[in-house]
Design an enzyme around this catalytic site. Structure first.
Site, mmCIF file in Angstrom:
data_model
loop_
_atom_site.group_PDB
_atom_site.id
_atom_site.type_symbol
_atom_site.label_atom_id
_atom_site.label_comp_id
_atom_site.label_asym_id
_atom_site.label_seq_id
_atom_site.Cartn_x
_atom_site.Cartn_y
_atom_site.Cartn_z
ATOM 1 N N GLY A 253 15.987 -74.787 -21.344
ATOM 2 C CA GLY A 253 16.096 -75.378 -22.531
ATOM 3 C C GLY A 253 17.280 -76.263 -22.781
ATOM 4 C CB SER A 254 19.975 -77.930 -20.457
ATOM 5 O OG SER A 254 19.147 -78.558 -19.616
ATOM 6 C CG MET B 46 8.387 -74.909 -15.638
ATOM 7 S SD MET B 46 8.703 -76.463 -14.866
ATOM 8 C CE MET B 46 8.163 -76.066 -12.986
ATOM 9 N NE ARG B 47 0.119 -72.879 -19.312
ATOM 10 C CZ ARG B 47 -0.896 -71.952 -18.349
ATOM 11 N NH1 ARG B 47 -0.382 -70.938 -17.902
ATOM 12 N NH2 ARG B 47 -2.197 -72.188 -18.434
ATOM 13 C CG ASN C 166 6.977 -84.188 -18.840
ATOM 14 O OD1 ASN C 166 7.657 -83.100 -19.320
ATOM 15 N ND2 ASN C 166 6.654 -84.485 -17.832
ATOM 16 C CG HIS D 146 9.046 -86.381 -13.421
ATOM 17 N ND1 HIS D 146 8.396 -84.883 -12.889
ATOM 18 C CD2 HIS D 146 9.227 -87.072 -12.253
ATOM 19 C CE1 HIS D 146 8.457 -84.993 -11.660
ATOM 20 N NE2 HIS D 146 8.884 -86.238 -11.107
ATOM 21 C CB THR E 134 -2.084 -90.094 -18.919
ATOM 22 O OG1 THR E 134 -1.577 -90.039 -17.590
ATOM 23 C CG2 THR E 134 -1.576 -91.211 -19.801
ATOM 24 C CG ASP F 170 4.960 -85.579 -12.968
ATOM 25 O OD1 ASP F 170 5.289 -85.015 -14.221
ATOM 26 O OD2 ASP F 170 4.992 -84.907 -11.925
ATOM 27 C CD GLU G 37 16.248 -84.226 -16.509
ATOM 28 O OE1 GLU G 37 15.621 -83.335 -17.483
ATOM 29 O OE2 GLU G 37 16.251 -83.959 -15.355
#
Ligand code: GRF
Length: 196
Positions: free
Chosen positions: A15-16, A91-92, A108, A110, A142, A146, A175
């Protein structure tokens, strides 16, 4: 002034990025309306609770298949009535139906300069490939994992002598700047699009 962009952040672990996103939330920009975790023991969930954020756990182990899980996740998301859903270390792999339903509202982060290095273990792969530049990407989600349209990127120069862990730490720091900046930009665009 329009109300802030309502955000739901969906996590699975540390959760950073959630922390960075939350610390940059502003009334004239975006707000974290809720946090959803796929794991009850996610450290990011403890942070969210300590900050007084509204949280929900949609535990991946409680559902027999991906369609059932995604239906439960959608219900939890919709209860927050968000403008935007930000995956941050979730992570799904989501079903195509879910992704299409939230098209344009689901983003998202990445840890690579997409389209380079989709998937896992990006830092080791970047070092092994000998790339000069590496970084992070925020993109729309989508059905191609990724592979969605890129909203923003942050880059750094790779030191060929550094370890994957060292590179990962440097990218993670990027990030934490990139995700809040992209969200602020999306919120700003929405303000400008609002009727006068
Ligand atoms: C980040 O590196 C993000 O790019 C990837 O998963 C990691 C999540 O880290 N998708 P955290 O849970 O936000 O600390």
């Amino acid at each position: 002034m329009k109300a802030p962009l309502r955000l739901v952040v969906v996590i699975s672990g540390r959760g950073s990025n959630l922390l960075a996103i939350h610390q940059h939330a502003r009334p004239d920009s975006y707000e974290v309306a809720g946090v959803i975790s796929s794991r009850a023991d996610a450290p990011g969930l403890a942070y969210a609770r300590a900050q007084g954020l509204t949280t929900r756990v949609v535990d991946s182990r409680s559902y027999s298949d991906r369609t059932a899980y995604d239906a439960a996740l959608a219900e939890a998301i919709d209860a927050f009535a968000p403008d935007l859903i930000a995956l941050a270390g979730f992570m799904r792999i989501l079903t195509e139906g879910f992704v299409k339903h939230y098209a344009g509202r689901l983003i998202n982060i990445h840890p690579s300069l997409l389209p380079a290095f989709p998937g896992l273990d990006t830092h080791r792969r970047a070092l092994e490939a000998g790339v000069r530049e590496h970084g992070a990407t925020v993109h729309y989600v989508t059905p191609v994992v990724d592979g969605g349209p890129i909203i923003g990127q942050a880059r750094l120069l790779v030191d060929p002598k550094e370890t994957p862990a060292q590179l990962a730490a440097r990218v993670l720091a990027l990030e934490h700047e990139l995700y809040p900046a992209v969200l602020a930009r999306l919120a700003q665009t929405r303000q400008q699009d609002a009727p006068a």
